[in-house]
Design a protein around this motif. Structure first.
Motif, PDB file in Angstrom:
ATOM      1  N   HIS A   1       1.084   4.142  -3.164  1.00  0.00           N
ATOM      2  CA  HIS A   1       0.815   5.553  -2.904  1.00  0.00           C
ATOM      3  C   HIS A   1       2.083   6.402  -3.066  1.00  0.00           C
TER       4      HIS A   1
ATOM      5  N   GLU B   1      -6.043   6.010  -1.445  1.00  0.00           N
ATOM      6  CA  GLU B   1      -6.694   6.291  -0.158  1.00  0.00           C
ATOM      7  C   GLU B   1      -6.113   7.559   0.464  1.00  0.00           C
ATOM      8  N   LEU B   2      -6.988   8.500   0.781  1.00  0.00           N
ATOM      9  CA  LEU B   2      -6.565   9.782   1.335  1.00  0.00           C
ATOM     10  C   LEU B   2      -5.780   9.647   2.642  1.00  0.00           C
TER      11      LEU B   2
ATOM     12  N   ILE C   1      -3.723   7.335   3.583  1.00  0.00           N
ATOM     13  CA  ILE C   1      -2.354   6.905   3.280  1.00  0.00           C
ATOM     14  C   ILE C   1      -1.570   8.059   2.662  1.00  0.00           C
TER      15      ILE C   1
ATOM     16  N   ILE D   1       0.842  -1.208   0.000  1.00  0.00           N
ATOM     17  CA  ILE D   1       0.000   0.000   0.000  1.00  0.00           C
ATOM     18  C   ILE D   1       0.872   1.252   0.000  1.00  0.00           C
TER      19      ILE D   1
ATOM     20  N   ASN E   1      -8.314   3.556  -6.584  1.00  0.00           N
ATOM     21  CA  ASN E   1      -8.565   3.438  -5.135  1.00  0.00           C
ATOM     22  C   ASN E   1      -7.423   4.017  -4.283  1.00  0.00           C
TER      23      ASN E   1
END
Length: 452
Positions: free
Chosen positions: A92, A232-233, A235, A88, A230
């Protein structure tokens, strides 16, 4: 203190650090090749590369600083053996690095006319602008490469980025040769030819890292179902909160050194060329500090993931001691060979004499510079970045810059005054950062002991 408790870690420290050092050497050699090959055209072309790169690094430092946030997060996940968490962070991190690459490129293209307002010689600015325009486009591959590099470094797999930069350096030298001087049927582009060599080599670097990550078994668990969908804010916010103080730490330092370049330009073309020679030589040894700084981030980050704070402190101190030994050696080399080293760049006697004096001071600040880099790396591994950000600001801009400015422009020291200011600022940073590391690690050890 039992020194063997720390020297026993030297081998492992160097095994992680040496690929980073060689990779960093590759980056430095790109600059060295540009300086040596452009320097044959004269002092003004050499000064133009110095000016353009000084302004470029002001923007690039922010992007690289942000990318540094990836390494401690990956190292922590690796220490926890949490592949999903690492995957993840990787996704990001690459996403943010790519966005930053385009942002930096556009900022550079929009800022090129600033060179006219920096009181630089007109001939230097006119040569610097086309060079600067070309290297602006190289910011996109540079930042994507940084994303992959910091990810691999966090897993202690530092050799791949090393290979990328070494091969890229060969590519850069080839294109420098044919494009600066117009060899093998290529057009003679002069200074801007070296910029194209840098651009081509940086596209190769990112292509190489993508190929390695896709094909290497160690990386495959982290790229399963890789996609920018997807995002994720939370992260993104976590990387941002760790990245922006790190970016500002680097920005404070780079802008201080860039300011030194600009002040040297005010003093004249010869002073700027001499300053660039000393700065380039100091960068050659700085690669060692960068390698050990990454090692500190990775190894301290691993121990943070394990919550083993006694080992964290011991590992950190072992890296600091190793850095001291190495920098004492380089300081001696700078002092001994001060009169010989500048002659590899130019044959202008005034430039050589000024550079020789600057190299002596650069030799002395090797120690302070190395210590502050590795301590910053250790604190980054602990994900402690906001207080160090404040320390670097005070050291570089409250203490260092006024000394550089005053001694260079208001005393007979001139270019020597710039380097005295740099020495003072790096020494202040090294002392304050070490005190922070010492206080924080002792506190964590006591708290862990109380809990158990």
């Amino acid at each position: 203190m039992n020194l063997s408790n720390y020297t026993s870690e030297f081998k492992k420290n160097l095994s992680i650090a040496y690929p980073v050092m060689l990779g960093q050497l590759g980056h430095v050699l790109v600059g060295l090749a540009d300086n040596l090959m452009v320097g044959k055209l004269g002092a003004a072309p050499l000064a133009s590369v110095s000016l353009a790169n000084g302004l470029m690094f002001i923007f690039l430092s922010l992007g690289i600083g942000f990318s540094f946030a990836i390494t401690p997060l990956i190292a922590e996940a690796d220490g926890e053996k949490n592949t999903e968490k690492g995957s993840i962070i990787f996704k990001h991190g690459i996403f943010l690095a790519t966005i930053l690459g385009f942002v930096i490129c556009f900022l550079m293209l929009g800022s090129q006319n600033l060179m006219y307002y920096m009181q630089q010689p007109t001939e230097v600015v006119e040569l610097a602008k086309p060079y600067y325009q070309v290297i602006a486009f190289s910011m996109v591959p540079v930042m994507i490469f940084q994303g992959f590099k910091q990810f691999a470094d966090g897993l202690s797999l530092t050799k791949y980025a090393m290979r990328a930069t070494i091969i890229a350096n060969i590519i850069n030298v080839f294109f420098n040769y044919v494009l600066i001087y117009g060899e093998l049927g290529f057009p003679e582009l002069g200074v801007v030819g070296s910029a194209y060599g840098t651009l081509f080599s940086r596209f190769f670097m990112v292509g190489f890292m993508i190929f390695i990550v896709v094909k290497t078994k160690s990386f495959k668990p982290y790229i399963v179902n890789f996609s920018f969908k997807n995002i994720e804010l939370p992260i993104v916010k976590r990387i941002y909160n760790l990245g922006y103080p790190t970016a500002l730490q680097m920005w404070f330092e780079v802008t201080l050194f860039a300011s030194g370049i600009f002040i040297a330009g005010v003093l004249g073309t010869n002073s700027q060329a001499a300053n660039q020679i000393a700065l380039n030589l100091a960068s050659m040894t700085f690669m060692i500090a960068v390698g050990l700084g990454v090692t500190a981030t990775v190894r301290v980050g691993n121990q943070k993931g394990l919550q083993n704070f006694k080992e964290l402190r011991r590992v950190g101190l072992s890296i600091f001691i190793l850095m001291i030994f190495i920098d004492l050696f380089f300081a001696l080399c700078f002092v001994v060979f001060k009169d010989i080293l500048p002659t590899f760049y130019v044959d202008n006697i005034q430039v050589v004499e000024t550079a020789a004096t600057l190299i002596i001071i650069a030799g002395f600040f090797q120690l302070s510079d190395g210590i502050q880099v590795v301590v910053l790396g250790a604190l980054r591994g602990m994900q402690d970045v906001k207080i160090p950000m404040g320390i670097t600001f005070i050291s570089y801009w409250v203490i260092g810059f006024p000394i550089c400015y005053y001694l260079a422009l208001h005393t007979p020291l001139k270019a020597v005054g710039i380097w005295i200011g740099l020495l003072v600022s790096l020494t202040a940073s090294a002392i304050l950062l070490y005190l922070r590391f010492n206080k924080l690690t002792r506190k964590l050890i006591v708290e862990k002991h109380e809990l158990t």
